[in-house]
Design an enzyme around this catalytic site. Structure first.
Site, short mmCIF file in Angstrom:
data_model
loop_
_atom_site.label_atom_id
_atom_site.label_comp_id
_atom_site.label_asym_id
_atom_site.label_seq_id
_atom_site.Cartn_x
_atom_site.Cartn_y
_atom_site.Cartn_z
CB ILE A 126 3.19 -2.10 -7.86
CG1 ILE A 126 2.61 -3.21 -8.74
CG2 ILE A 126 2.44 -0.77 -8.08
CD1 ILE A 126 1.19 -3.61 -8.37
CD GLU A 186 -0.09 -8.34 -2.14
OE1 GLU A 186 -0.13 -7.10 -2.26
OE2 GLU A 186 0.97 -8.97 -1.94
CG HIS A 229 2.41 -5.86 -4.40
ND1 HIS A 229 1.65 -5.37 -3.37
CD2 HIS A 229 3.15 -4.83 -4.87
CE1 HIS A 229 1.92 -4.08 -3.22
NE2 HIS A 229 2.82 -3.73 -4.11
NE ARG A 243 9.35 5.84 1.16
CZ ARG A 243 8.29 6.17 1.86
NH1 ARG A 243 8.36 6.21 3.16
NH2 ARG A 243 7.16 6.46 1.28
CB CYS A 290 5.16 -3.74 -1.43
SG CYS A 290 5.57 -2.34 -2.54
N GLY A 302 0.88 -1.16 0.00
CA GLY A 302 0.00 0.00 0.00
C GLY A 302 0.91 1.21 0.00
CD GLU A 303 2.54 6.28 0.78
OE1 GLU A 303 2.26 6.74 1.89
OE2 GLU A 303 3.72 6.24 0.34
CB SER A 304 5.39 2.74 3.77
OG SER A 304 6.09 3.79 3.14
#
Length: 191
Positions: free
Chosen positions: A133, A171, A169, A105, A78, A46-48
Site C-alpha cells: 500500500i 501485519e 504490510h 518512497r 512500509c 502509516g505515514e512516515s
C-alpha cells in the site's frame, strides 16, 4: 520476550495481534520510558512524515537511536522502513538513519494501485503474502546487509544486523512467519 509497537500512528493494533500470535508479549509504546524494558521494537506502516514529526514532538528520535545502538532489534514495515533508512532517494535528510539502506518512497504507486502478491522471503517462506500500500522499495543495501526478498527486481525485505525492513504490510495478513522471523532475531540478540 516483550516487543513494543511504536503507537504514534499507523497499523499498531494489527502488529500487536501478530506479535502475540507469534508468541511474544506485545505492548503499544506511546511514551519514551516504555522503551526501556523491551527486547525489540516494531515501527509500523502509516505515514512516515507524520510519524517522524510525532517522534520529534514526543522525544522518540534519540531514544530509538539509543535503543538501536544497544543492539536491540528493530523491525520497520512500509513507513517504518523509510524511518529506519540511512538514505531516502531525493532527500538530503533522513529520519532515524539507523539501517544501512537507501529507500525510494511510494515506489509502487498510489493508494488505488495497492496490491497483494505471494512471494519468497529468504529464511521465512516460499510463498509469503505481501500487501503493498503506497509502498517504498529498498534501492540499496549496505555491505553487511542481506537482501531477503525482491518483487519485480526491487528489494522489498532486507536485514542489516539487528535491523529488519519490509516495504509491505505483513501485519495486514494472517501469516505470522515474518513476525516469527523477527522474534528469532530478538532471541539471537538477547543471548
Amino acid at each position: 520476550m516483550k516487543i513494543g509497537v511504536l503507537a504514534l500512528q499507523g497499523a499498531v493494533a494489527e502488529h500487536l495481534r501478530m506479535l502475540e500470535e507469534a508468541g511474544a508479549v506485545a505492548v503499544s509504546v506511546k511514551k519514551v520510558e516504555e522503551l526501556y524494558d523491551l527486547d525489540g521494537l516494531v515501527i509500523p506502516g502509516g505515514e512516515s512524515t507524520t510519524i517522524s514529526k510525532l517522534m520529534h514532538k514526543y522525544g522518540f528520535m534519540e531514544a530509538i537511536r539509543q535503543f538501536g545502538e544497544e543492539k536491540k532489534p528493530i523491525f520497520g514495515t512500509c513507513a517504518g522502513a523509510i524511518l529506519l533508512a540511512k538514505q531516502i532517494n531525493g532527500q538530503d535528510d533522513y529520519h532515524l538513519g539507523l539501517m544501512d539502506i537507501k529507500v525510494e518512497r511510494n515506489a509502487f504507486g498510489r493508494q488505488k494501485e495497492s496490491f497483494e502478491v505471494h512471494m519468497p522471503v529468504a529464511g521465512v517462506a516460499a510463498d509469503y503474502p505481501a500487501v503493498f500500500i503506497r509502498a517504498p522499495y529498498i534501492m540499496e543495501v549496505g555491505e553487511s546487509g542481506q537482501v531477503l526478498a525482491k518483487y519485480e527486481d526491487k528489494i522489498v525485505v532486507a536485514r542489516n544486523g539487528h535491523y529488519l525492513a519490509a516495504a509491505f504490510h505483513p501485519e495486514l495478513t494472517e501469516d505470522t512467519r515474518l513476525h516469527k522471523f523477527f522474534l528469532d532475531m530478538v532471541k539471537e540478540y538477547r543471548s
